[in-house]
Design a protein around this motif. Structure first.
Motif, PDB file in Angstrom:
ATOM      1  N   VAL A 206       1.751   4.819   1.920  1.00  0.00           N
ATOM      2  CA  VAL A 206       1.185   4.038   0.816  1.00  0.00           C
ATOM      3  C   VAL A 206       1.800   2.651   0.756  1.00  0.00           C
ATOM      4  O   VAL A 206       1.094   1.637   0.684  1.00  0.00           O
ATOM      5  CB  VAL A 206       1.379   4.776  -0.528  1.00  0.00           C
ATOM      6  N   GLU A 207       3.110   2.568   0.788  1.00  0.00           N
ATOM      7  CA  GLU A 207       3.773   1.282   0.583  1.00  0.00           C
ATOM      8  C   GLU A 207       3.500   0.293   1.703  1.00  0.00           C
ATOM      9  O   GLU A 207       3.235  -0.886   1.448  1.00  0.00           O
ATOM     10  CB  GLU A 207       5.280   1.495   0.414  1.00  0.00           C
ATOM     11  N   VAL A 208       3.536   0.735   2.947  1.00  0.00           N
ATOM     12  CA  VAL A 208       3.321  -0.204   4.047  1.00  0.00           C
ATOM     13  C   VAL A 208       1.865  -0.664   4.083  1.00  0.00           C
ATOM     14  O   VAL A 208       1.580  -1.827   4.389  1.00  0.00           O
ATOM     15  CB  VAL A 208       3.765   0.406   5.395  1.00  0.00           C
ATOM     16  N   ILE A 209       0.941   0.232   3.767  1.00  0.00           N
ATOM     17  CA  ILE A 209      -0.468  -0.178   3.710  1.00  0.00           C
ATOM     18  C   ILE A 209      -0.680  -1.180   2.589  1.00  0.00           C
ATOM     19  O   ILE A 209      -1.358  -2.208   2.766  1.00  0.00           O
ATOM     20  CB  ILE A 209      -1.378   1.050   3.534  1.00  0.00           C
ATOM     21  N   ASP A 210      -0.066  -0.929   1.432  1.00  0.00           N
ATOM     22  CA  ASP A 210      -0.198  -1.867   0.316  1.00  0.00           C
ATOM     23  C   ASP A 210       0.423  -3.217   0.650  1.00  0.00           C
ATOM     24  O   ASP A 210      -0.107  -4.266   0.254  1.00  0.00           O
ATOM     25  CB  ASP A 210       0.455  -1.286  -0.940  1.00  0.00           C
ATOM     26  N   ALA A 215      -0.703  -8.791   1.644  1.00  0.00           N
ATOM     27  CA  ALA A 215      -0.514  -9.972   2.494  1.00  0.00           C
ATOM     28  C   ALA A 215      -1.847 -10.538   2.973  1.00  0.00           C
ATOM     29  O   ALA A 215      -1.866 -11.474   3.776  1.00  0.00           O
ATOM     30  CB  ALA A 215       0.361  -9.611   3.691  1.00  0.00           C
ATOM     31  N   GLY A 216      -2.946  -9.977   2.484  1.00  0.00           N
ATOM     32  CA  GLY A 216      -4.269 -10.505   2.837  1.00  0.00           C
ATOM     33  C   GLY A 216      -4.827  -9.973   4.127  1.00  0.00           C
ATOM     34  O   GLY A 216      -5.696 -10.609   4.736  1.00  0.00           O
ATOM     35  N   ILE A 217      -4.355  -8.798   4.567  1.00  0.00           N
ATOM     36  CA  ILE A 217      -4.817  -8.200   5.820  1.00  0.00           C
ATOM     37  C   ILE A 217      -5.751  -7.032   5.503  1.00  0.00           C
ATOM     38  O   ILE A 217      -5.319  -6.056   4.874  1.00  0.00           O
ATOM     39  CB  ILE A 217      -3.641  -7.684   6.660  1.00  0.00           C
ATOM     40  N   PRO A 218      -7.025  -7.084   5.905  1.00  0.00           N
ATOM     41  CA  PRO A 218      -7.903  -5.924   5.699  1.00  0.00           C
ATOM     42  C   PRO A 218      -7.357  -4.733   6.486  1.00  0.00           C
ATOM     43  O   PRO A 218      -7.026  -4.857   7.668  1.00  0.00           O
ATOM     44  CB  PRO A 218      -9.257  -6.393   6.234  1.00  0.00           C
ATOM     45  N   THR A 219      -7.248  -3.581   5.826  1.00  0.00           N
ATOM     46  CA  THR A 219      -6.562  -2.432   6.412  1.00  0.00           C
ATOM     47  C   THR A 219      -7.388  -1.163   6.230  1.00  0.00           C
ATOM     48  O   THR A 219      -7.932  -0.912   5.156  1.00  0.00           O
ATOM     49  CB  THR A 219      -5.180  -2.248   5.765  1.00  0.00           C
ATOM     50  N   ASP A 228      -4.249   7.081  -1.881  1.00  0.00           N
ATOM     51  CA  ASP A 228      -3.639   6.392  -3.016  1.00  0.00           C
ATOM     52  C   ASP A 228      -3.208   4.974  -2.670  1.00  0.00           C
ATOM     53  O   ASP A 228      -2.682   4.265  -3.534  1.00  0.00           O
ATOM     54  CB  ASP A 228      -2.434   7.191  -3.528  1.00  0.00           C
ATOM     55  N   SER A 229      -3.409   4.570  -1.451  1.00  0.00           N
ATOM     56  CA  SER A 229      -3.053   3.210  -1.040  1.00  0.00           C
ATOM     57  C   SER A 229      -4.225   2.273  -1.306  1.00  0.00           C
ATOM     58  O   SER A 229      -5.285   2.681  -1.783  1.00  0.00           O
ATOM     59  CB  SER A 229      -2.692   3.181   0.448  1.00  0.00           C
ATOM     60  N   LYS A 230      -4.042   1.011  -0.934  1.00  0.00           N
ATOM     61  CA  LYS A 230      -5.088   0.003  -1.128  1.00  0.00           C
ATOM     62  C   LYS A 230      -5.982  -0.147   0.104  1.00  0.00           C
ATOM     63  O   LYS A 230      -6.708  -1.138   0.209  1.00  0.00           O
ATOM     64  CB  LYS A 230      -4.450  -1.345  -1.466  1.00  0.00           C
ATOM     65  N   ARG A 231      -5.956   0.813   0.999  1.00  0.00           N
ATOM     66  CA  ARG A 231      -6.790   0.710   2.203  1.00  0.00           C
ATOM     67  C   ARG A 231      -8.262   0.551   1.822  1.00  0.00           C
ATOM     68  O   ARG A 231      -8.711   1.004   0.774  1.00  0.00           O
ATOM     69  CB  ARG A 231      -6.555   1.922   3.095  1.00  0.00           C
TER      70      ARG A 231
END
Length: 430
Positions: A206-210, A215-219, A228-231
């Motif tokens: 979760v944290e590394v994906i967020d 940082a503005g990188i589509p993931t 639960d991440s921002k992917r």
């Protein structure tokens, strides 16, 4: 019957499945108002842009449509209006706003909020610079997922006609901490323009994906999800549904042949992997629907241990388990350890007494299918999942479209009915 249970077609990110939302966003481009004297202006044309830098050309607006310019009712001299009245003083107007950046929109509305593309990536798009598409795999060494995933990742990157550098990163063998550390390092150096992450633990990533998204990188995620991440989206199997389908296929196979199924069991490389837990749970459900009286020697959360991934160690542990449980009729395996299980069954000459089904497929497994050791084998489609994620990167950055949620990839299940009709050496069929 059995053949009706087998899906032989991969669905690659179909919009609308499983609550998937596909969003096409419209670029906003500033318009130039061209007025010459009192006459009407002509429209300016545009040409089709290349995928590497999609641009929308400003269009000239006809003066007659804007309320500016004459109506063809005669000339009016300076300082006068029709009827001889004194013309009003001209009103000062603000300078026109700067045109919006050319190219696809660089924002997205996601379930957690609004995403904004990093300025450095937007600048690379505007200048037509090379883009870095990065896939982070659990393991990149021999037998790891990175090799197969990389084929699909590279194929997707080559489909846009743009300058894209597809990279596959990750530890040589599975090491979650090292995988996350490498991602963080590349985020910090600005070396990722679009990211896909193979997830084996939802919470751990979760944290590394967020951090990447912030940082503005589509993931995107593949293999396993971190919901639960921002992917943006997850491209992968519905593991529980696929496991249930395997159980049903195996159960129908035994029923059609009047093979009595008394005892069954499940084995896995990693008991704590939620993907493997879901597969085991689904298999138990599917098999019990066909053979309600079957007894399970163990279960997803009962009497089961992790066997690991090292082939030699897995073979030894599997052999010990089989010799200790010779009355198991059907054994399900969650991952590539299924190859070692099939080999143990063959080496122990348990043909016709013990069978296996699970999640692993290649030409060796096809031979075990022909020999009757394997009943059903799911091709996990890691190459297809990576291909879908790579395509999603290009679609967002170059075309302004994106998907959200779980984009389900359909399982390809190998059985005796299709084992000789598919090329199992191809990455998309493994």
């Amino acid at each position: 019957m059995l053949t009706q249970l087998v899906s032989q077609v991969w669905g690659l990110g179909l919009a609308g499945r499983g609550g998937v939302k596909r969003v096409a966003v419209v670029s906003v481009v500033g318009f130039a108002l061209l007025v010459s004297g009192c006459g009407s202006s002509s429209d300016s044309g545009g040409s089709e842009p290349s995928p590497a830098a999609v641009e929308s050309s400003p269009e000239a607006v006809d003066a007659s449509d804007s309320g500016v310019g004459g109506d063809g009712g005669g000339e009016v001299s300076e300082g006068e209006v029709s009827g001889g009245e004194e013309a009003p003083e001209p009103v000062a107007t603000a300078a026109p706003a700067a045109p919006a950046p050319l190219g696809p929109p660089h924002t997205a509305e996601l379930p957690w909020g609004d995403f904004a593309l990093a300025e450095r990536i937007a600048a690379k798009l505007a200048d037509g610079q090379q883009l870095n598409f990065v896939l982070s795999a659990n393991a990149t060494g021999a037998g790891g997922s990175g090799e197969v995933m990389g084929l699909g990742w590279e194929q997707a990157a080559g489909g846009f006609g743009a300058d894209i550098n597809p990279r596959v990163i990750g530890p040589n063998s599975a090491d979650r901490a090292a995988q996350i550390e490498t991602i963080d390092s590349l985020i910090g150096s600005g070396s990722i323009d679009c990211l896909a992450v193979e997830v084996d633990d939802p919470a751990a990533f979760v944290e590394v994906i967020d951090r990447a998204v912030d940082a503005g990188i589509p993931t995107f995620t593949v293999g396993g999800d971190s919901a639960d991440s921002k992917r943006f989206a997850f491209y992968g199997l519905d593991d529980r549904a696929a496991g249930k389908l395997v159980g049903a296929v195996a159960g129908e196979w035994a029923a059609e042949r009047r093979i009595l199924m008394r005892k069954a069991a499940v084995l896995t490389a990693n008991v704590d992997d939620p993907r493997y837990q879901a597969r085991m749970q689904g298999f138990v459900e599917g098999l019990l629907e066909i053979h309600s009286g079957i007894e399970f020697i163990n279960g997803p959360d009962m009497g089961i241990e992790s066997l690991g991934f090292d082939p030699d160690e897995v073979y030894a542990a599997t052999e010990a388990w089989v010799l200790a449980n010779p009355d198991a009729d059907m054994i399900f395996h969650t991952d590539q350890g299924m190859a070692q299980l099939a080999r143990v069954i063959a080496d122990q000459l348990l043909y016709g007494d013990m069978y296996t089904s699970g999640f692993h497929m290649n030409e060796d497994m096809a031979n075990y299918l022909r020999d009757g050791v394997v009943v059903a084998a799911v091709a996990q489609g890691l190459s297809n999942q990576a291909n879908s994620a790579g395509a999603a990167c290009g679609q967002f950055l170059l075309q302004g479209a994106h998907e959200t949620g779980h984009v389900v990839q359909e399982p390809l299940i190998a059985t005796e009915s299709n084992v000789d009709t598919v090329d199992w050496t191809q990455p998309e069929n493994q």
